[in-house]
Motif scaffolding. Sequence first.
Motif, PDB file in Angstrom:
ATOM      1  N   TRP A  62       0.917  -1.287  -0.057  1.00  0.00           N
ATOM      2  CA  TRP A  62       0.132  -0.157  -0.026  1.00  0.00           C
ATOM      3  C   TRP A  62       0.942   1.293  -0.055  1.00  0.00           C
ATOM      4  N   LEU A  63       1.886   1.234   0.856  1.00  0.00           N
ATOM      5  CA  LEU A  63       2.734   2.390   0.914  1.00  0.00           C
ATOM      6  C   LEU A  63       3.358   2.529  -0.409  1.00  0.00           C
ATOM      7  N   VAL A  64       3.900   1.573  -0.947  1.00  0.00           N
ATOM      8  CA  VAL A  64       4.434   1.871  -2.549  1.00  0.00           C
ATOM      9  C   VAL A  64       3.429   2.514  -3.578  1.00  0.00           C
ATOM     10  N   SER A  65       2.199   1.941  -3.478  1.00  0.00           N
ATOM     11  CA  SER A  65       1.192   2.528  -4.642  1.00  0.00           C
ATOM     12  C   SER A  65       0.941   3.898  -4.020  1.00  0.00           C
ATOM     13  N   TRP A  66       0.590   4.106  -2.756  1.00  0.00           N
ATOM     14  CA  TRP A  66       0.063   5.394  -2.039  1.00  0.00           C
ATOM     15  C   TRP A  66       0.952   6.469  -2.386  1.00  0.00           C
ATOM     16  N   LYS A  69       0.621   7.792  -5.875  1.00  0.00           N
ATOM     17  CA  LYS A  69      -0.605   8.441  -6.072  1.00  0.00           C
ATOM     18  C   LYS A  69      -1.327   8.515  -4.905  1.00  0.00           C
ATOM     19  N   PRO A  70      -1.116   9.556  -4.015  1.00  0.00           N
ATOM     20  CA  PRO A  70      -1.625   9.684  -2.611  1.00  0.00           C
ATOM     21  C   PRO A  70      -3.191  10.145  -3.018  1.00  0.00           C
ATOM     22  N   THR A  71      -3.939   9.497  -2.068  1.00  0.00           N
ATOM     23  CA  THR A  71      -5.418   9.922  -1.970  1.00  0.00           C
ATOM     24  C   THR A  71      -5.654  10.472  -0.518  1.00  0.00           C
ATOM     25  N   ARG A  72      -6.746  11.371  -0.237  1.00  0.00           N
ATOM     26  CA  ARG A  72      -6.752  11.859   1.019  1.00  0.00           C
ATOM     27  C   ARG A  72      -7.443  10.822   1.913  1.00  0.00           C
ATOM     28  N   ILE A  73      -6.857  10.619   3.045  1.00  0.00           N
ATOM     29  CA  ILE A  73      -7.399   9.823   4.112  1.00  0.00           C
ATOM     30  C   ILE A  73      -8.062  10.473   5.184  1.00  0.00           C
ATOM     31  N   ARG A  74      -7.618  11.510   5.734  1.00  0.00           N
ATOM     32  CA  ARG A  74      -8.059  12.434   6.660  1.00  0.00           C
ATOM     33  C   ARG A  74      -8.950  13.441   5.728  1.00  0.00           C
ATOM     34  N   PRO A  75     -10.289  13.215   5.764  1.00  0.00           N
ATOM     35  CA  PRO A  75     -11.035  14.343   4.907  1.00  0.00           C
ATOM     36  C   PRO A  75     -10.841  15.819   5.329  1.00  0.00           C
ATOM     37  N   PRO A  95     -12.313  22.691   1.100  1.00  0.00           N
ATOM     38  CA  PRO A  95     -11.123  22.216   0.343  1.00  0.00           C
ATOM     39  C   PRO A  95     -10.011  23.032  -0.246  1.00  0.00           C
ATOM     40  N   ALA A  96     -10.207  24.296  -0.461  1.00  0.00           N
ATOM     41  CA  ALA A  96      -9.222  25.302  -0.802  1.00  0.00           C
ATOM     42  C   ALA A  96      -8.075  25.525   0.269  1.00  0.00           C
ATOM     43  N   THR A  97      -8.231  25.103   1.451  1.00  0.00           N
ATOM     44  CA  THR A  97      -7.289  24.938   2.363  1.00  0.00           C
ATOM     45  C   THR A  97      -6.629  23.754   2.750  1.00  0.00           C
ATOM     46  N   LEU A  98      -6.836  22.647   1.982  1.00  0.00           N
ATOM     47  CA  LEU A  98      -6.252  21.303   2.114  1.00  0.00           C
ATOM     48  C   LEU A  98      -4.946  21.386   0.823  1.00  0.00           C
ATOM     49  N   LYS A  99      -4.125  20.730   1.088  1.00  0.00           N
ATOM     50  CA  LYS A  99      -2.977  20.643   0.026  1.00  0.00           C
ATOM     51  C   LYS A  99      -2.728  19.132  -0.301  1.00  0.00           C
ATOM     52  N   ASP A 100      -2.733  18.840  -1.377  1.00  0.00           N
ATOM     53  CA  ASP A 100      -2.429  17.653  -1.885  1.00  0.00           C
ATOM     54  C   ASP A 100      -0.788  17.193  -1.433  1.00  0.00           C
ATOM     55  N   HIS A 101      -1.013  15.852  -1.174  1.00  0.00           N
ATOM     56  CA  HIS A 101       0.342  15.160  -0.607  1.00  0.00           C
ATOM     57  C   HIS A 101       1.291  15.128  -1.846  1.00  0.00           C
ATOM     58  N   GLY A 166     -11.554  11.800  11.935  1.00  0.00           N
ATOM     59  CA  GLY A 166     -10.729  10.689  11.721  1.00  0.00           C
ATOM     60  C   GLY A 166     -10.285  10.309  10.525  1.00  0.00           C
ATOM     61  N   PRO A 167      -9.150   9.467  10.522  1.00  0.00           N
ATOM     62  CA  PRO A 167      -8.989   8.846   8.717  1.00  0.00           C
ATOM     63  C   PRO A 167     -10.022   8.120   8.485  1.00  0.00           C
ATOM     64  N   GLU A 168     -10.316   8.273   7.068  1.00  0.00           N
ATOM     65  CA  GLU A 168     -11.482   7.281   6.504  1.00  0.00           C
ATOM     66  C   GLU A 168     -11.249   5.858   6.646  1.00  0.00           C
ATOM     67  N   LEU A 169     -12.074   4.866   6.890  1.00  0.00           N
ATOM     68  CA  LEU A 169     -11.858   3.679   7.178  1.00  0.00           C
ATOM     69  C   LEU A 169     -12.254   2.696   6.086  1.00  0.00           C
ATOM     70  N   TYR A 170     -12.853   3.296   5.090  1.00  0.00           N
ATOM     71  CA  TYR A 170     -13.278   2.173   3.899  1.00  0.00           C
ATOM     72  C   TYR A 170     -11.889   1.603   2.934  1.00  0.00           C
ATOM     73  N   THR A 171     -10.909   2.088   3.239  1.00  0.00           N
ATOM     74  CA  THR A 171      -9.759   1.562   2.498  1.00  0.00           C
ATOM     75  C   THR A 171      -8.604   1.198   3.665  1.00  0.00           C
ATOM     76  N   VAL A 172      -9.044   1.275   5.072  1.00  0.00           N
ATOM     77  CA  VAL A 172      -8.416   0.889   6.125  1.00  0.00           C
ATOM     78  C   VAL A 172      -7.427  -0.666   6.043  1.00  0.00           C
ATOM     79  N   ALA A 173      -8.334  -1.394   5.557  1.00  0.00           N
ATOM     80  CA  ALA A 173      -7.974  -2.877   5.350  1.00  0.00           C
ATOM     81  C   ALA A 173      -6.686  -2.943   4.359  1.00  0.00           C
ATOM     82  N   LYS A 174      -6.771  -2.052   3.251  1.00  0.00           N
ATOM     83  CA  LYS A 174      -5.851  -2.196   2.356  1.00  0.00           C
ATOM     84  C   LYS A 174      -4.554  -1.469   2.827  1.00  0.00           C
ATOM     85  N   ARG A 175      -4.739  -0.421   3.771  1.00  0.00           N
ATOM     86  CA  ARG A 175      -3.689   0.317   4.210  1.00  0.00           C
ATOM     87  C   ARG A 175      -3.039  -0.007   5.194  1.00  0.00           C
ATOM     88  N   LEU A 176      -3.661  -0.521   6.337  1.00  0.00           N
ATOM     89  CA  LEU A 176      -2.968  -1.033   7.577  1.00  0.00           C
ATOM     90  C   LEU A 176      -2.817  -2.497   7.835  1.00  0.00           C
TER      91      LEU A 176
END
Length: 225
Positions: A62-66, A69-75, A95-101, A166-176
Amino acid sequence: MKRYFLVLLLAVSGNSLADGMLQRDCASCHNITGPVAQTLKKAFAKKGPDLSYAGNKYRQEWLVSWLQKPTRIRPAGMYYGDHIKPGAKSDEIDPATLKDHIAISNADAAAVAAELMKLKPHDDLIAKEKIEPGSIDKQMGEMNFDKFWGCMACHLIEPEYGGMSGPELYTVAKRLQPEFIASFIRNPQAWEPKTWMPNKGASSGSIQKFVQYFEVLGKESANAK
Ligand code: HEC
Ligand code: HEC
């Protein structure tokens, strides 16, 4: 003999290159060397999640792919309050105050991920968790997560469904790693003394159900792609 030496040299310099990159490009926002924030002041000053126990937490693939191509984890970013504006019905994320990783190349991501996976200060906590095989019905899982334990106040279970602090949990099983998920739910403060994720005193049985529910959510979000 000569070739062996060259391989060794490459392996060593590869490591220190990745380590150098972590220090140069990542340490301004991430704690890499530990220890984790021990005071509220330090916790609030964090510009990114702690990576000093990355090897106990993430799935390497997950680390290698994220990282490429990072996606937002903490909305709402690291601190919900920093990225909120009043909306028509309720507060909304600005969203204007959030920067892309930052994104890095495939080769850099592989090297940095391998380096991060060496950071394992909490093998002791991980060793206490045993993940049982099994599955849970999605609706049961959601009822447990939302109505019974109140986890949805802070976590999304779909891209726009759930809490946003908190962090989104719909991809947490792939992440952690599943053992990390179990351990963090069992005692969040053992990992992050100043986190506002509450210790709800969930039993081992309930923790297994959460892990299984995240597996179900993870499969679903993979199918959607
Ligand atoms: C400008 C600050 C900044 C820099 C520089 C930065 N990051 Fe991040 N990083 C963040 C923030 C903020 C998040 C949280 C993003 C989110 O939740 O959507 C994050 C999230 C992450 C995550 C996911 C963590 C988790 O548990 O959710 C990883 C892994 C990561 N960064 C690795 C890196 C690496 C490796 C580098 C250097 C190549 C790097 N970051 C550089 C700010 C930064
Ligand atoms: C008051 C808000 C809140 C509630 C309620 C809450 N959490 Fe969390 N949770 C968080 C925050 C904030 C984090 C990020 C941890 C950190 O870095 O401080 C987190 C992290 C997590 C993580 C690790 C995810 C990651 O990417 O690091 C899991 C898994 C998790 N929570 C599950 C749950 C479960 C299960 C419940 C219900 C028993 C729950 N949470 C209730 C706020 C909450």
